[in-house]
Motif scaffolding. Structure first.
Motif, PDB file in Angstrom:
ATOM      1  N   ALA A 153      -9.604   6.869  -2.674  1.00  0.00           N
ATOM      2  CA  ALA A 153      -8.362   6.106  -2.777  1.00  0.00           C
ATOM      3  C   ALA A 153      -7.378   6.596  -1.723  1.00  0.00           C
ATOM      4  CB  ALA A 153      -7.759   6.248  -4.164  1.00  0.00           C
ATOM      5  N   VAL A 154      -6.715   5.661  -1.039  1.00  0.00           N
ATOM      6  CA  VAL A 154      -5.757   5.996   0.012  1.00  0.00           C
ATOM      7  C   VAL A 154      -4.449   5.243  -0.234  1.00  0.00           C
ATOM      8  CG1 VAL A 154      -5.300   5.995   2.491  1.00  0.00           C
ATOM      9  CG2 VAL A 154      -7.633   6.350   1.668  1.00  0.00           C
ATOM     10  N   ARG A 155      -3.350   5.994  -0.377  1.00  0.00           N
ATOM     11  CA  ARG A 155      -2.016   5.391  -0.404  1.00  0.00           C
ATOM     12  C   ARG A 155      -1.550   5.300   1.046  1.00  0.00           C
ATOM     13  NH1 ARG A 155       2.610   7.362  -3.683  1.00  0.00           N
ATOM     14  NH2 ARG A 155       2.866   5.211  -4.369  1.00  0.00           N
ATOM     15  N   VAL A 156      -1.226   4.104   1.497  1.00  0.00           N
ATOM     16  CA  VAL A 156      -0.837   3.881   2.891  1.00  0.00           C
ATOM     17  C   VAL A 156       0.693   3.856   2.949  1.00  0.00           C
ATOM     18  CG1 VAL A 156      -1.115   2.436   4.928  1.00  0.00           C
ATOM     19  CG2 VAL A 156      -2.952   2.547   3.212  1.00  0.00           C
ATOM     20  N   ILE A 157       1.277   4.986   3.314  1.00  0.00           N
ATOM     21  CA  ILE A 157       2.732   5.120   3.341  1.00  0.00           C
ATOM     22  C   ILE A 157       3.309   4.512   4.608  1.00  0.00           C
ATOM     23  CG2 ILE A 157       4.599   6.822   3.456  1.00  0.00           C
ATOM     24  CD1 ILE A 157       2.659   8.588   1.672  1.00  0.00           C
ATOM     25  N   CYS A 158       2.638   4.759   5.721  1.00  0.00           N
ATOM     26  CA  CYS A 158       3.121   4.263   7.006  1.00  0.00           C
ATOM     27  C   CYS A 158       1.929   3.997   7.912  1.00  0.00           C
ATOM     28  CB  CYS A 158       4.049   5.295   7.645  1.00  0.00           C
ATOM     29  SG  CYS A 158       4.857   4.749   9.160  1.00  0.00           S
ATOM     30  N   GLY A 159       1.993   2.904   8.672  1.00  0.00           N
ATOM     31  CA  GLY A 159       0.913   2.562   9.588  1.00  0.00           C
ATOM     32  C   GLY A 159      -0.108   1.634   8.953  1.00  0.00           C
ATOM     33  N   ASP A 160      -1.144   1.311   9.709  1.00  0.00           N
ATOM     34  CA  ASP A 160      -2.214   0.427   9.248  1.00  0.00           C
ATOM     35  C   ASP A 160      -3.477   1.229   8.992  1.00  0.00           C
ATOM     36  OD1 ASP A 160      -0.785  -2.084   9.525  1.00  0.00           O
ATOM     37  OD2 ASP A 160      -0.948  -1.789  11.691  1.00  0.00           O
ATOM     38  N   PHE A 161      -4.111   0.967   7.831  1.00  0.00           N
ATOM     39  CA  PHE A 161      -5.330   1.689   7.491  1.00  0.00           C
ATOM     40  C   PHE A 161      -6.152   0.846   6.540  1.00  0.00           C
ATOM     41  CE2 PHE A 161      -7.929   4.854   5.319  1.00  0.00           C
ATOM     42  CZ  PHE A 161      -8.401   5.601   6.392  1.00  0.00           C
TER      43      PHE A 161
END
Length: 303
Positions: A153-161
């Motif tokens: 699981a990845v929380r994307v705080i800033c940027g594109d992913f």
């Protein structure tokens, strides 16, 4: 694809900041080239309110951006421009100090007295150091989470992913800031742009990155069968891993799984002169800021 080797590994160092807040410094006030465009990072994690409740009273910032990420408890903030607010668990504040701001941050624990969060400083290029200050306050519910087939699981705080865009934008370093959780025993490959500096900061569980020695945990005292033992605790790992060049990072999670921040940004490659939370390009600019603090002209009119 080329795996990024590890060029530096260290454990966060206990220190004290503000009005007596005990925290751990992940990096900072050393050679800024290693983590350019990022200057400093603190892990403020504490279960004892007496060691953090006095907080960070009024202090100046200039020439940088500060990123505050709260995991437990709350942080009440206010500034000289009249902004104020409350950051709760999972919330983010991205503050562009720019030409100058007076700021305060006062942490409070959750129902059990626990406080946990991170503050990261990102440098501003010389062309933007005197830009107008601004805030981006982001609630936890607005931060996208992407979950892969293996449970990562990845929380994307800033940027594109992985097809998701984080809610924080317009930041000079164009960073990618991710909160990554990999399940126990899983091996994961995560893309990172070749032209960015990148680091991981492990704050829960354990694991290894390719070419990295096994993170060795935090030495703590625990009571076992009535006896005080000094042991390595992997549950609150505070390992910083700085990567060399390449276009992806590989992590092997341990039997507890692993959770870490993965941060990357475009290096600014400019001279760095700093005096605490004031970061400019030359000593002369620092001296100018000090004079302005003394004569009351540090805060600029809106422009």
């Amino acid at each position: 694809m080329s795996i990024r080797p590890v060029k530096h590994e260290s454990i966060a160092t206990p220190t004290m900041e503000g009005a007596g807040v005990k925290l751990h410094r992940v990096f900072g006030f050393g050679d800024p080239a290693m983590t350019d465009p990022f200057l400093m990072m603190d892990d403020f994690r504490n279960d004892n309110p007496a060691e953090y409740i006095r907080g960070f009273p009024w202090h100046p910032h200039r020439g940088i951006e500060t990123i505050t990420y709260v995991l437990a408890g709350t942080v009440e903030h206010g500034d000289s421009l009249g902004n104020q607010g409350l950051l709760g668990a999972g919330d983010i504040q991205w503050m562009t100090a720019g030409s100058g701001i007076m700021h305060q941050e006062m942490p409070k624990g959750d129902f059990a007295g626990r406080m946990h969060g991170f503050q990261l400083w990102a440098n501003l290029p010389s062309s933007l150091k005197m830009t107008a200050p601004r805030y981006q306050d982001v609630k936890s519910s607005d931060i996208p989470v992407v979950v892969d087939d293996d449970g990562t699981a990845v929380r994307v705080i800033c940027g594109d992913f992985w097809g998701k865009a984080g809610p924080v934008d317009g930041v000079a370093a164009e960073p990618i800031y991710l909160d990554v959780s990999v399940p126990p025993g899983r091996k994961k490959r995560l893309p990172v742009d070749t032209y960015r500096n990148a680091f991981a900061y492990i704050f829960a569980g354990s694991g290894t990155f390719r070419d990295a020695s096994k993170p060795f945990g935090v030495r703590v005292e625990k009571e076992v069968d009535g006896e005080e033992l000094n042991i390595r605790d992997m549950s609150g790992n505070r390992t910083l891993v700085v990567f060399d060049s390449g276009d992806e990072v590989t992590v092997q999670a341990g039997d507890q799984g692993i959770r870490f921040l993965l941060v990357s940004g475009k290096p600014i490659e400019e001279p760095v002169a700093w005096h605490g939370p004031i970061v400019m390009n030359s000593r002369e600019e620092i001296m100018q800021a000090m004079r302005e603090l003394q004569n009351g002209t540090f805060i600029k009119a809106a422009h």
